[in-house]
Every structure is written in C-alpha cells, then in structure tokens.
Design an enzyme around this catalytic site. Structure first.
Site, PDB file in Angstrom:
ATOM      1  N   CYS A 113      -9.708  64.285   1.034  1.00  0.00           N
ATOM      2  CA  CYS A 113      -8.638  65.192   1.028  1.00  0.00           C
ATOM      3  C   CYS A 113      -8.336  66.811   2.089  1.00  0.00           C
ATOM      4  O   CYS A 113      -7.547  66.736   2.713  1.00  0.00           O
ATOM      5  CB  CYS A 113      -8.005  65.468  -0.246  1.00  0.00           C
ATOM      6  SG  CYS A 113      -8.649  64.255  -1.479  1.00  0.00           S
ATOM      7  N   ASP A 114      -9.342  67.350   2.123  1.00  0.00           N
ATOM      8  CA  ASP A 114      -9.307  69.005   2.499  1.00  0.00           C
ATOM      9  C   ASP A 114     -10.140  69.395   3.707  1.00  0.00           C
ATOM     10  O   ASP A 114     -10.001  70.509   4.147  1.00  0.00           O
ATOM     11  CB  ASP A 114      -9.549  70.181   1.303  1.00  0.00           C
ATOM     12  CG  ASP A 114      -8.283  69.499  -0.208  1.00  0.00           C
ATOM     13  OD1 ASP A 114      -7.269  69.420  -0.153  1.00  0.00           O
ATOM     14  OD2 ASP A 114      -8.924  69.596  -1.153  1.00  0.00           O
ATOM     15  N   CYS A 164     -12.833  66.924  -3.040  1.00  0.00           N
ATOM     16  CA  CYS A 164     -12.849  66.593  -2.324  1.00  0.00           C
ATOM     17  C   CYS A 164     -12.806  65.955  -0.302  1.00  0.00           C
ATOM     18  O   CYS A 164     -11.744  66.695   0.070  1.00  0.00           O
ATOM     19  CB  CYS A 164     -11.119  65.493  -2.735  1.00  0.00           C
ATOM     20  SG  CYS A 164     -10.558  63.717  -1.370  1.00  0.00           S
TER      21      CYS A 164
HETATM   22  P1  FAD Z   1      -5.654  60.510 -11.940  1.00  0.00           P
HETATM   23  O1  FAD Z   1      -4.794  60.901 -10.850  1.00  0.00           O
HETATM   24  O2  FAD Z   1      -6.144  61.032 -12.173  1.00  0.00           O
HETATM   25  O3  FAD Z   1      -4.265  60.351 -13.073  1.00  0.00           O
HETATM   26  C1  FAD Z   1      -5.157  59.547 -14.908  1.00  0.00           C
HETATM   27  C2  FAD Z   1      -4.176  60.769 -15.702  1.00  0.00           C
HETATM   28  O4  FAD Z   1      -4.169  59.921 -17.003  1.00  0.00           O
HETATM   29  C3  FAD Z   1      -3.079  61.704 -15.815  1.00  0.00           C
HETATM   30  O5  FAD Z   1      -1.889  61.781 -15.840  1.00  0.00           O
HETATM   31  C4  FAD Z   1      -3.878  62.527 -17.521  1.00  0.00           C
HETATM   32  O6  FAD Z   1      -3.044  62.193 -18.237  1.00  0.00           O
HETATM   33  C5  FAD Z   1      -3.711  60.540 -18.257  1.00  0.00           C
HETATM   34  N1  FAD Z   1      -4.813  59.886 -19.196  1.00  0.00           N
HETATM   35  C6  FAD Z   1      -5.871  60.320 -19.199  1.00  0.00           C
HETATM   36  N2  FAD Z   1      -6.381  59.582 -20.148  1.00  0.00           N
HETATM   37  C7  FAD Z   1      -5.728  59.840 -20.934  1.00  0.00           C
HETATM   38  C8  FAD Z   1      -5.166  59.196 -22.004  1.00  0.00           C
HETATM   39  N3  FAD Z   1      -6.079  59.055 -23.431  1.00  0.00           N
HETATM   40  N4  FAD Z   1      -4.124  59.129 -23.026  1.00  0.00           N
HETATM   41  C9  FAD Z   1      -3.521  58.973 -21.970  1.00  0.00           C
HETATM   42  N5  FAD Z   1      -2.871  59.380 -20.479  1.00  0.00           N
HETATM   43  C10 FAD Z   1      -4.175  59.804 -20.183  1.00  0.00           C
HETATM   44  N6  FAD Z   1      -6.420  61.708  -2.712  1.00  0.00           N
HETATM   45  C11 FAD Z   1      -5.626  61.685  -1.668  1.00  0.00           C
HETATM   46  O7  FAD Z   1      -5.151  60.312  -1.753  1.00  0.00           O
HETATM   47  N7  FAD Z   1      -4.795  62.817  -0.671  1.00  0.00           N
HETATM   48  C12 FAD Z   1      -5.584  64.216  -1.405  1.00  0.00           C
HETATM   49  O8  FAD Z   1      -5.297  64.715  -0.686  1.00  0.00           O
HETATM   50  C13 FAD Z   1      -5.997  64.316  -2.338  1.00  0.00           C
HETATM   51  N8  FAD Z   1      -6.447  65.306  -2.574  1.00  0.00           N
HETATM   52  C14 FAD Z   1      -6.804  65.769  -3.551  1.00  0.00           C
HETATM   53  C15 FAD Z   1      -7.565  67.087  -4.767  1.00  0.00           C
HETATM   54  C16 FAD Z   1      -8.215  67.285  -5.580  1.00  0.00           C
HETATM   55  C17 FAD Z   1      -8.112  68.613  -6.166  1.00  0.00           C
HETATM   56  C18 FAD Z   1      -8.310  66.291  -6.704  1.00  0.00           C
HETATM   57  C19 FAD Z   1      -9.366  66.475  -7.350  1.00  0.00           C
HETATM   58  C20 FAD Z   1      -7.924  64.964  -6.288  1.00  0.00           C
HETATM   59  C21 FAD Z   1      -7.325  64.169  -4.953  1.00  0.00           C
HETATM   60  N9  FAD Z   1      -7.164  63.363  -4.260  1.00  0.00           N
HETATM   61  C22 FAD Z   1      -6.450  63.240  -3.142  1.00  0.00           C
HETATM   62  C23 FAD Z   1      -7.333  62.044  -4.994  1.00  0.00           C
HETATM   63  C24 FAD Z   1      -6.412  61.908  -6.188  1.00  0.00           C
HETATM   64  O9  FAD Z   1      -5.449  62.170  -6.633  1.00  0.00           O
HETATM   65  C25 FAD Z   1      -6.954  60.886  -6.940  1.00  0.00           C
HETATM   66  O10 FAD Z   1      -7.395  59.517  -6.065  1.00  0.00           O
HETATM   67  C26 FAD Z   1      -5.614  60.242  -7.411  1.00  0.00           C
HETATM   68  O11 FAD Z   1      -4.629  60.883  -8.253  1.00  0.00           O
HETATM   69  C27 FAD Z   1      -5.678  58.822  -8.764  1.00  0.00           C
HETATM   70  O12 FAD Z   1      -5.178  58.832  -9.537  1.00  0.00           O
HETATM   71  P2  FAD Z   1      -4.796  57.868 -11.034  1.00  0.00           P
HETATM   72  O13 FAD Z   1      -3.604  57.748 -11.315  1.00  0.00           O
HETATM   73  O14 FAD Z   1      -5.842  56.808 -10.430  1.00  0.00           O
HETATM   74  O15 FAD Z   1      -5.419  58.804 -11.930  1.00  0.00           O
END
Ligand code: FAD
Ligand code: NAP
Length: 310
Positions: free
Chosen positions: A136-137, A133
C-alpha cells in the site's frame, strides 16, 4: 428474524451490503469497533481502482457506507460479542443490547488486525511514515532510507519489495536468525539494498506528524546497547491476527485462526459465509476484500433463494 446479518464494515462487509441491498434483501450490517475497518487508520489510498488522484482511506470507506445505505442496507453501530452457529436460526449477540438477533444467514467480514509493537508513537505516526502494508505505502518512500521490523516471510518479502522504491532498507529483527523460508532469505541476503540489524528491538520512534518519521531508537537485546538509526519510514511486519475469536470452535479455521472457505465463500457451516481479510492471509488488499465481499453476497443470495426466502 433477519434474512442476513453482515459482521464488519470494512471493504468486504460494505461491498456485501451494497450487493445484498441492491438485490432487495435488506441486509443488517453490524459495523464493529472500527467503523470502516483498517482503511480508516491510513491516509491516502492510491491503488483502489476508480480514483486516479488517490483517495483518503476514511473518505473511501465513508463513500462505501453511504452507497450501502442508499440502497437500503441497515447499519447497527455496535459490536457482535458472541454468536451461536450451532443451531438455526443463528443467533448474534450485541455488546450494548441484552437481546440477541436471529438470522437465516451470516456473512463474516470481521477482517484482521496487524500486530503492532505497542509503542505510543506507532499510533500517532501511522500514515505519517509508519505503516503495516508495503504494497500500500511503499510508493511513498522513493529514494528514502527506511526500515522493516520482523523476521518472518512477510517482513523479508516486504523488505525485498521495498527496495524497488527505497535507497536502503534496514531489516530489524529481534534475533540473529530469520524465521522466513530459505528461498526468501536467500533472495534478501543477495539484495545489496537490504542491511540487517540483528538482535535488536525498536524502543522509540522519532518524529512527529509534521516531520514524519525521522528515526528509531534501537536496543540490542544481547548487549543492552542503544543506538539511533536515521530513517524516514518504518514498516511493522510482525504478523496479523484474524478477528475470529467469537467464531472459534463453531466453524473451521486454519492453525493461524483464519476462516477456511471453499466453493467461493462458503464456510464449514451451511448458511455462514466469510469474506475479506478474515479468510485471506495472502493478498490482504482493499480491492480483494471488496471482491470477496461481492462473492459472499452472491453466494448468500443463492443460499436464501434455495430456502425460498428471496
Ligand atoms: P477490515 O477492513 O479489517 O474491516 C473489518 C471490520 O470488521 C471492521 O469494521 C471491524 O469493526 C469489524 N469487526 C471486527 N470484529 C467485529 C465483531 N466482533 N462484530 C462486528 N464487527 C466486527 N489495502 C489496499 O488495497 N490499499 C491500501 O492503500 C491499503 N492501506 C492500508 C494501510 C493500513 C495502515 C492498513 C492497516 C491496511 C491497509 N490496506 C490497504 C489493507 C486493507 O485495509 C485491508 O486489506 C482491508 O481493509 C480488509 O478489508 P476487510 O473488510 O476484510 O476487513
Ligand atoms: P510470522 O511468521 O509470525 O513472523 C512474525 C515475525 O515477527 C517473527 O520473525 C517474529 O520474531 C517477529 N515478531 C513477532 N512479534 C514481535 C515483536 N513484538 N517485536 C519484534 N518482532 C516480533 O508472521 P508473518 O511473517 O506475517 O507470516 C505469517 C504466515 O504467512 C506464515 O505462515 C508465513 O509463512 C506466511 N507468509 C507466506 C508468504 C509467502 O510464502 N510468500 C509471505 C508472507 C507470509 P521471532 O522470529 O523471533 O518469533
């Protein structure tokens, strides 16, 4: 019978849970295989509002979980293995339970997973020089030499963005033609800080948790020749996969498997809502995921009110 089941414990799912719990709806949240979501595999998050000194990703997610539990959200430490959205009440099957759960509504917040190269060092050095990302970084690589892997719009956009910070950005692509749009390519080709490394794949990432990334070993796929590129950061930008396998054929998705939402967070199935990265291939940020989690909670609350359930 549940009023609402939230699938996913990232910023989208937990924000949903906070809102619905505060509205006295007692949501059940199934947290999935990655409790806390994508932010649990990163180090410092500097762009989530409210934390001027930054906050570690896992701590931010732990705080969101505690906030949801404080208001009465119930959290299940399991993964949804199957859902049946064809008839009401909806059914959610859990990986470690033989019985299924029944619910009037569902909020899908299962996120997306960055595709990785599959190298052992990638996992070890994630947050220590390896990232998926740039938004982010990128800030951590001021004045440094770094590389981006990939040849699509994301890779080219990230490489261009990263030139704001890095002194040099190498774009490593496995072919000699970019997949990115012409406009995006033109912008990158005219940027003197970007150097292109064609026909090459990353075979190894050099460095350790203490030193961070120190370089990569590249292999030219045409000649077989190996070389070392000294860099201090490596951004993997080879695409994302939305976690939507278990919903396929039951709700509308685009060609990439992202859930299509309309009028806020409604999906094509009444009573099923989607929030966060699972329905957003553009912004992919913690704050936008949390924001759409709030929207899904309010949309769902309104739906349950219409059914006379709250
Ligand atoms: P996710 O965070 O992807 O969470 C998905 C959830 O769904 C997880 O808990 C998983 O266990 C669950 N899940 C999946 N399948 C199932 C299932 N079948 N049953 C039940 N649960 C399930 N964004 C920023 O704003 N700032 C940052 O500094 C930043 N740094 C990042 C660094 C890294 C390395 C990465 C990979 C991403 C970063 N991001 C950052 C992006 C940010 O993390 C994502 O945009 C955000 O987490 C998305 O949130 P979400 O809740 O949609 O999904
Ligand atoms: P993508 O278009 O699928 O491109 C992935 C890139 O990574 C390709 O160049 C691919 O190489 C390469 N790749 C895949 N697997 C690899 C591996 N294992 N090792 C090395 N390289 C690998 O993904 P994306 O760039 O994330 O874009 C996804 C979608 O979002 C696209 O529709 C894109 O147009 C859109 N998008 C739009 C914008 C914008 O308009 N501003 C910005 C970002 C993304 P090959 O080319 O050889 O297949």
């Amino acid at each position: 019978m549940e009023k609402v089941i939230i699938l996913g414990s990232g910023p989208a799912g937990l924000t949903c849970a906070i809102y619905l719990a505060r509205a006295d709806i007692s949501p059940l949240l199934i947290q999935g295989m990655q409790p806390g979501g994508q932010l649990t595999i990163t180090t410092e998050v500097e762009n989530f509002p409210g934390f001027p000194e930054g906050i570690m990703g896992p701590e931010l997610m732990d705080r969101m979980r505690r906030q949801a539990e404080k208001f009465g959200a119930r959290i299940v430490y399991d993964n949804a293995s199957k859902v049946n959205l064809e008839e009401k009440p909806f059914k959610v099957y859990l990986e470690n339970e033989e019985k299924w759960l029944e619910t009037h509504s569902i909020i899908i917040a299962t996120g997306a997973s960055a595709r990785f190269l599959g190298l052992d060092e990638e996992k070890e050095l994630m947050g220590h020089g390896v990232s998926a990302c740039a938004t982010c970084d990128g800030f951590f690589f001021k004045g440094k030499e770094i590389a981006v892997v990939g040849g699509g719009d994301t890779a080219v956009e990230e490489a261009t963005f990263l030139t704001k910070f890095a002194s040099r950005v190498y774009l490593i692509h496995r072919r000699d033609k970019l997949r990115a749009s012409k406009a995006m390519q033109d912008k990158a080709f005219s940027n003197s800080k970007i150097s292109f490394v064609w026909d090459s794949v990353v075979e190894r990432i050099l460095g350790n948790k203490k030193t961070g990334v120190e370089g990569v070993v590249l292999k030219n796929v045409k000649t077989g020749e190996k070389s070392t590129l000294n860099i201090q950061g490596l951004f993997i930008a080879i695409g994302h996969n939305p976690n939507t396998e278990i919903f396929k054929g039951q709700i509308e998705m685009d060609e990439g498997g992202y859930i299509i939402t309309k009028e806020g967070t409604k999906t094509s199935r009444e009573g099923v809502f989607a929030a966060g990265d699972v329905q957003d291939k553009k912004y992919r940020q913690a704050i936008t995921a949390a924001g759409s989690g709030c929207m899904a909670a309010l949309d769902c609350q309104h739906y349950l009110e219409g059914l006379g359930l709250v």
